[in-house]
Design a protein around this motif. Structure first.
Motif, short mmCIF file in Angstrom:
data_model
loop_
_atom_site.label_atom_id
_atom_site.label_comp_id
_atom_site.label_asym_id
_atom_site.label_seq_id
_atom_site.Cartn_x
_atom_site.Cartn_y
_atom_site.Cartn_z
N ILE A 184 1.25 -1.10 0.16
CA ILE A 184 0.24 -0.17 -0.04
C ILE A 184 0.88 1.41 0.22
N THR A 185 0.46 2.76 -0.68
CA THR A 185 1.02 3.58 -0.96
C THR A 185 0.03 4.43 0.13
N GLY A 186 0.36 5.33 0.91
CA GLY A 186 -0.51 6.17 1.50
C GLY A 186 0.49 7.30 2.42
N VAL A 187 -0.46 8.33 2.61
CA VAL A 187 0.57 9.53 2.71
C VAL A 187 0.28 9.58 4.95
N PRO A 188 1.80 9.30 5.72
CA PRO A 188 0.81 8.91 7.39
C PRO A 188 0.96 9.92 8.08
N LEU A 189 -0.45 9.49 8.68
CA LEU A 189 -0.65 10.18 9.31
C LEU A 189 0.05 11.15 10.21
N GLY A 190 0.55 12.21 10.58
CA GLY A 190 0.99 13.84 10.98
C GLY A 190 2.09 14.48 10.64
N THR A 191 2.14 13.66 8.57
CA THR A 191 2.59 14.25 8.18
C THR A 191 2.08 15.45 7.15
N TYR A 192 0.73 15.75 7.88
CA TYR A 192 -0.38 16.26 7.16
C TYR A 192 -0.52 17.39 8.02
N THR A 193 -1.26 18.37 7.75
CA THR A 193 -2.60 19.16 8.71
C THR A 193 -3.56 19.38 7.26
N VAL A 194 -4.93 19.36 8.60
CA VAL A 194 -6.02 19.12 7.57
C VAL A 194 -6.61 20.65 7.61
N ASP A 195 -6.91 21.51 6.69
CA ASP A 195 -7.12 23.08 6.99
C ASP A 195 -9.26 23.20 6.29
N ASN A 196 -9.80 22.53 6.96
CA ASN A 196 -11.69 23.04 5.47
C ASN A 196 -11.56 24.20 6.13
N ASN A 197 -10.65 25.06 5.88
CA ASN A 197 -11.49 26.78 5.67
C ASN A 197 -10.30 26.95 4.34
N ASP A 198 -9.68 26.32 3.84
CA ASP A 198 -8.62 26.03 2.58
C ASP A 198 -9.57 25.58 1.22
N PRO A 199 -9.49 26.10 1.05
CA PRO A 199 -10.98 26.53 -1.02
C PRO A 199 -10.90 24.70 -1.46
N HIS A 200 -9.64 24.57 -1.62
CA HIS A 200 -8.61 23.46 -2.21
C HIS A 200 -8.37 22.39 -1.22
N GLU A 201 -8.95 22.20 0.18
CA GLU A 201 -8.92 20.92 0.90
C GLU A 201 -9.39 19.68 0.12
N PHE A 202 -10.30 19.81 -0.51
CA PHE A 202 -10.66 18.36 -1.42
C PHE A 202 -9.68 18.33 -1.96
N GLU A 203 -9.00 18.63 -3.05
CA GLU A 203 -8.62 18.59 -4.26
C GLU A 203 -6.58 18.51 -3.49
N TYR A 204 -6.78 18.55 -1.96
CA TYR A 204 -5.74 18.27 -1.46
C TYR A 204 -5.85 16.95 -0.70
N ARG A 205 -7.06 16.48 -0.52
CA ARG A 205 -7.08 15.43 -0.12
C ARG A 205 -7.22 13.94 -1.21
N ARG A 206 -7.75 14.32 -2.35
CA ARG A 206 -6.90 13.14 -3.22
C ARG A 206 -5.45 13.07 -3.75
N LEU A 207 -4.56 14.36 -3.27
CA LEU A 207 -3.51 13.40 -3.42
C LEU A 207 -3.56 12.93 -2.38
N ARG A 208 -3.75 12.93 -1.10
CA ARG A 208 -3.16 12.25 -0.43
C ARG A 208 -3.61 10.28 0.18
#
Length: 230
Positions: A184-208
């Motif tokens: 499996i390939t994925g982004v480890p928890l703790g290596t990123y921050t979620v900002d629900n106020n960012d208008p592109h957070e949906f796109e960043y979730r796709r990258l992760r």
């Protein structure tokens, strides 16, 4: 790229590996031991896709330097670190359930990566079983979503893998192994921050997004051709 987990145990040994994935991606790599306990490696991969609205295309290469150490007659530990570059494009149709019309999504990227990996394997005369884990630090030099640049240009991914190699050290094909890999390939928890106020957070979730991978490889040992047949 697939973690290497080379099965070299002495100076002058080499392996050449060709790999195909279930999603149609292909890779090739060569690893060589110029000195005892030293590894050098180079590899590349590509995926072509002619789809118009759903596609995944990419090209990449990497080079690495590392080492290995046999633990007794059956165990082997190895490690590699290196650098690579890639271009990738992924597109699909994003459905809107119940409300709104579907729309097209397009990611277009160029990036550099720095990677490190460790592998541990157990070998007997009929095959090898092992595990490897790779971590890659990705730095996007270009990251476009529907032709618009995104701001977050770094990402760390973790790739754990299990593998089995089948092949005897005796007989006509002692220079060839078949490898089955899964992980499996994925982004480890703790290596990123979620900002629900960012208008592109949906796109960043796709990258992760985490992805499961399965691969089939042919592994050729050229140094065994020069050895007398066991």
């Amino acid at each position: 790229m697939l973690p290497a987990a080379p099965q070299l145990t002495d100076k002058g040994q080499a392996e050449v590996q060709g790999t195909t994935f279930l999603n149609g991606r292909w890779e090739g790599a060569a690893t060589y031991s110029p000195l005892k306990h030293v590894l050098v490696r180079a590899g590349g991969g590509f995926k072509n896709d002619s789809g118009d609205t759903t596609y995944f295309r990419g090209r990449q290469y990497e080079v690495g330097l590392g080492g290995y150490y046999p633990l007794g007659q059956h165990w082997l530990v190895s490690g590699l670190g290196g650098f690579g570059q890639a271009v990738s494009r992924r597109g699909y149709v994003q459905p809107q359930f119940f409300i709104g019309e579907p729309y097209n999504v397009d990611f277009n990227t160029r990036y550099n990566k720095y990677f490190g990996e460790l592998a541990l394997s157990y070998h007997n005369p009929w095959g090898t079983i092992g595990t490897a884990v790779r971590t890659s630090h990705v730095r996007f030099t270009s990251l476009l979503y529907n032709d618009q640049p995104l701001a977050r240009l770094r990402m760390t991914r973790l790739d754990p893998m299990l593998f089995m190699r089948f092949g005897t050290e005796q007989g006509v094909l002692h220079w060839l192994n078949v490898q089955i890999s899964g992980g499996i390939t994925g982004v480890p928890l703790g290596t990123y921050t979620v900002d629900n106020n960012d208008p592109h957070e949906f796109e960043y979730r796709r990258l992760r997004e985490a992805q499961v991978f399965t691969a089939l490889s042919l592994v050729f040992y050229p140094h065994r051709l020069a050895q007398p047949k066991p």
